[in-house]
Design a protein around this motif. Structure first.
Motif, PDB file in Angstrom:
ATOM      1  N   ILE A  35      41.021  48.605  36.336  1.00 41.79           N
ATOM      2  CA  ILE A  35      40.894  47.439  37.226  1.00 41.79           C
ATOM      3  C   ILE A  35      39.676  46.636  36.792  1.00 41.79           C
ATOM      4  O   ILE A  35      38.540  46.955  37.157  1.00 41.79           O
ATOM      5  CB  ILE A  35      40.716  47.869  38.700  1.00 41.79           C
ATOM      6  CG1 ILE A  35      41.854  48.795  39.117  1.00 41.79           C
ATOM      7  CG2 ILE A  35      40.645  46.650  39.614  1.00 41.79           C
ATOM      8  CD1 ILE A  35      41.643  49.422  40.483  1.00 41.79           C
ATOM      9  N   PRO A  36      39.857  45.592  35.979  1.00 42.18           N
ATOM     10  CA  PRO A  36      38.730  44.745  35.579  1.00 42.18           C
ATOM     11  C   PRO A  36      38.603  43.530  36.507  1.00 42.18           C
ATOM     12  O   PRO A  36      39.584  42.860  36.809  1.00 42.18           O
ATOM     13  CB  PRO A  36      39.111  44.308  34.163  1.00 42.18           C
ATOM     14  CG  PRO A  36      40.620  44.283  34.192  1.00 42.18           C
ATOM     15  CD  PRO A  36      41.074  45.282  35.223  1.00 42.18           C
ATOM     16  N   ARG A  37      37.397  43.242  36.961  1.00 38.18           N
ATOM     17  CA  ARG A  37      37.124  42.051  37.763  1.00 38.18           C
ATOM     18  C   ARG A  37      35.778  41.469  37.355  1.00 38.18           C
ATOM     19  O   ARG A  37      34.825  42.204  37.085  1.00 38.18           O
ATOM     20  CB  ARG A  37      37.119  42.383  39.260  1.00 38.18           C
ATOM     21  CG  ARG A  37      38.493  42.705  39.845  1.00 38.18           C
ATOM     22  CD  ARG A  37      39.402  41.477  39.788  1.00 38.18           C
ATOM     23  NE  ARG A  37      40.713  41.727  40.366  1.00 38.18           N
ATOM     24  CZ  ARG A  37      41.764  42.217  39.726  1.00 38.18           C
ATOM     25  NH1 ARG A  37      41.636  42.544  38.431  1.00 38.18           N
ATOM     26  NH2 ARG A  37      42.927  42.390  40.335  1.00 38.18           N
ATOM     27  N   ARG A  38      35.706  40.140  37.325  1.00 40.18           N
ATOM     28  CA  ARG A  38      34.483  39.496  36.873  1.00 40.18           C
ATOM     29  C   ARG A  38      33.715  38.872  38.028  1.00 40.18           C
ATOM     30  O   ARG A  38      34.269  38.558  39.084  1.00 40.18           O
ATOM     31  CB  ARG A  38      34.793  38.434  35.816  1.00 40.18           C
ATOM     32  CG  ARG A  38      35.580  37.240  36.299  1.00 40.18           C
ATOM     33  CD  ARG A  38      35.812  36.243  35.169  1.00 40.18           C
ATOM     34  NE  ARG A  38      36.569  36.848  34.074  1.00 40.18           N
ATOM     35  CZ  ARG A  38      36.700  36.294  32.865  1.00 40.18           C
ATOM     36  NH1 ARG A  38      36.120  35.133  32.595  1.00 40.18           N
ATOM     37  NH2 ARG A  38      37.428  36.885  31.930  1.00 40.18           N
ATOM     38  N   GLY A  39      32.412  38.668  37.810  1.00 39.40           N
ATOM     39  CA  GLY A  39      31.553  38.042  38.802  1.00 39.40           C
ATOM     40  C   GLY A  39      30.278  37.547  38.156  1.00 39.40           C
ATOM     41  O   GLY A  39      29.956  37.907  37.008  1.00 39.40           O
ATOM     42  N   ASP A  40      29.528  36.709  38.881  1.00 39.73           N
ATOM     43  CA  ASP A  40      28.274  36.181  38.326  1.00 39.73           C
ATOM     44  C   ASP A  40      27.224  37.286  38.182  1.00 39.73           C
ATOM     45  O   ASP A  40      26.318  37.190  37.344  1.00 39.73           O
ATOM     46  CB  ASP A  40      27.724  35.071  39.218  1.00 39.73           C
ATOM     47  CG  ASP A  40      28.561  33.803  39.123  1.00 39.73           C
ATOM     48  OD1 ASP A  40      29.240  33.614  38.087  1.00 39.73           O
ATOM     49  OD2 ASP A  40      28.554  33.008  40.083  1.00 39.73           O
ATOM     50  N   THR A  41      27.337  38.328  39.016  1.00 39.87           N
ATOM     51  CA  THR A  41      26.420  39.459  38.941  1.00 39.87           C
ATOM     52  C   THR A  41      27.228  40.747  38.846  1.00 39.87           C
ATOM     53  O   THR A  41      28.429  40.772  39.138  1.00 39.87           O
ATOM     54  CB  THR A  41      25.517  39.538  40.186  1.00 39.87           C
ATOM     55  OG1 THR A  41      26.353  39.756  41.335  1.00 39.87           O
ATOM     56  CG2 THR A  41      24.741  38.240  40.377  1.00 39.87           C
ATOM     57  N   GLN A  42      26.568  41.822  38.452  1.00 43.96           N
ATOM     58  CA  GLN A  42      27.242  43.116  38.397  1.00 43.96           C
ATOM     59  C   GLN A  42      27.717  43.533  39.797  1.00 43.96           C
ATOM     60  O   GLN A  42      28.796  44.092  39.955  1.00 43.96           O
ATOM     61  CB  GLN A  42      26.291  44.186  37.826  1.00 43.96           C
ATOM     62  CG  GLN A  42      25.999  44.022  36.350  1.00 43.96           C
ATOM     63  CD  GLN A  42      25.174  45.175  35.797  1.00 43.96           C
ATOM     64  OE1 GLN A  42      24.736  46.058  36.520  1.00 43.96           O
ATOM     65  NE2 GLN A  42      24.965  45.162  34.476  1.00 43.96           N
ATOM     66  N   LYS A  43      26.905  43.239  40.797  1.00 42.58           N
ATOM     67  CA  LYS A  43      27.239  43.589  42.181  1.00 42.58           C
ATOM     68  C   LYS A  43      28.502  42.877  42.644  1.00 42.58           C
ATOM     69  O   LYS A  43      29.381  43.464  43.290  1.00 42.58           O
ATOM     70  CB  LYS A  43      26.065  43.232  43.099  1.00 42.58           C
ATOM     71  CG  LYS A  43      26.258  43.659  44.541  1.00 42.58           C
ATOM     72  CD  LYS A  43      25.017  43.328  45.352  1.00 42.58           C
ATOM     73  CE  LYS A  43      25.217  43.748  46.815  1.00 42.58           C
ATOM     74  NZ  LYS A  43      24.014  43.432  47.641  1.00 42.58           N
ATOM     75  N   GLU A  44      28.594  41.585  42.316  1.00 39.73           N
ATOM     76  CA  GLU A  44      29.765  40.793  42.705  1.00 39.73           C
ATOM     77  C   GLU A  44      31.023  41.287  41.987  1.00 39.73           C
ATOM     78  O   GLU A  44      32.093  41.420  42.590  1.00 39.73           O
ATOM     79  CB  GLU A  44      29.527  39.318  42.384  1.00 39.73           C
ATOM     80  CG  GLU A  44      30.674  38.404  42.804  1.00 39.73           C
ATOM     81  CD  GLU A  44      30.441  36.945  42.435  1.00 39.73           C
ATOM     82  OE1 GLU A  44      31.401  36.156  42.526  1.00 39.73           O
ATOM     83  OE2 GLU A  44      29.293  36.606  42.041  1.00 39.73           O
ATOM     84  N   ALA A  45      30.889  41.571  40.713  1.00 41.25           N
ATOM     85  CA  ALA A  45      32.028  42.053  39.934  1.00 41.25           C
ATOM     86  C   ALA A  45      32.507  43.406  40.463  1.00 41.25           C
ATOM     87  O   ALA A  45      33.710  43.654  40.579  1.00 41.25           O
ATOM     88  CB  ALA A  45      31.637  42.164  38.461  1.00 41.25           C
TER      89      ALA A  45
END
Length: 207
Positions: A35-45
């Motif tokens: 399950i890959p998901r991206r975000g501006d920060t590691q916490k958000e991702a």
């Protein structure tokens, strides 16, 4: 365990993070899916990846249920409800309430309807002049539809939970007028007047 990958992005910081989690095993094949998901920060991702993981672990197929509209689920629930041990009048009432709910949510994807959305719906019904009992009926029907959706793993949460039915607040003038009407009603009742007189005379005789 989560793994992170840093990638270039057209944002202020110039990069984003991809968090990858090992998903729960498929109930049919037993295979795990990443399950890959991206975000501006590691916490958000991580939060985005974890949300998908939680859905899959509870049997919620977000991709499959993404296109489910409220009106479709409402119709599906109504078919089941109508075949149960309920009175014909109740079936008619629920049908009318669904029509009103569809005015607000028909083409909305059921997975995107939030508590705030539903609360706003109750406010709008109140502003349109619907009575407390009528709005309560709308909420009851919506609650049954969303419970059905949760039971069938279409959604995770019930947006009707803790929603509040608005009530009309009386002004000081309205309260005083109401008290006056009540007072006049009792004073104009001949039975009450006779009772008051007899009680007064009895007390005088006891002096």
């Amino acid at each position: 365990m989560a793994s992170y990958t840093k990638i270039k992005a057209n944002n202020k910081q110039g990069y984003k993070w991809i968090c990858t989690l090992e998903g729960p095993p498929d109930p049919l094949t037993g295979k795990r899916k990443q399950i890959p998901r991206r975000g501006d920060t590691q916490k958000e991702a991580f939060a985005r990846a974890q949300a998908v993981y939680d859905q899959l672990s509870r049997g919620i197929n977000a991709k499959k249920n993404k296109s489910l509209l409220f009106e479709d689920v409402a119709e599906e629930w109504f078919r089941v409800y109508s075949k149960g041990k309920v009175k014909k009048r109740s079936i008619i009432t629920r049908g009318v309430e669904i029509k009103n709910l569809n005015k607000h949510f028909a083409k909305r994807k059921i997975s995107t309807i939030t508590h705030r959305n539903f609360q706003e719906c109750l406010y709008q019904l109140f502003e349109q002049g619907y009575s407390f009992n009528t709005i309560s009926g709308f909420k009851t029907t919506a609650n049954m539809i969303f419970k059905y959706a949760i039971k069938n793993k279409y959604i995770l949460d019930n947006p009707t939970t803790d929603s509040i039915i608005p009530v009309k607040m009386l002004t000081v003038a309205e309260i005083e007028n109401k008290d006056q009407l009540v007072e006049e009603k009792y004073l104009e009742n001949p039975t009450d007047i006779l009772y008051i007189r007899s009680t007064f005379l009895q007390e005088c005789n006891n002096l």
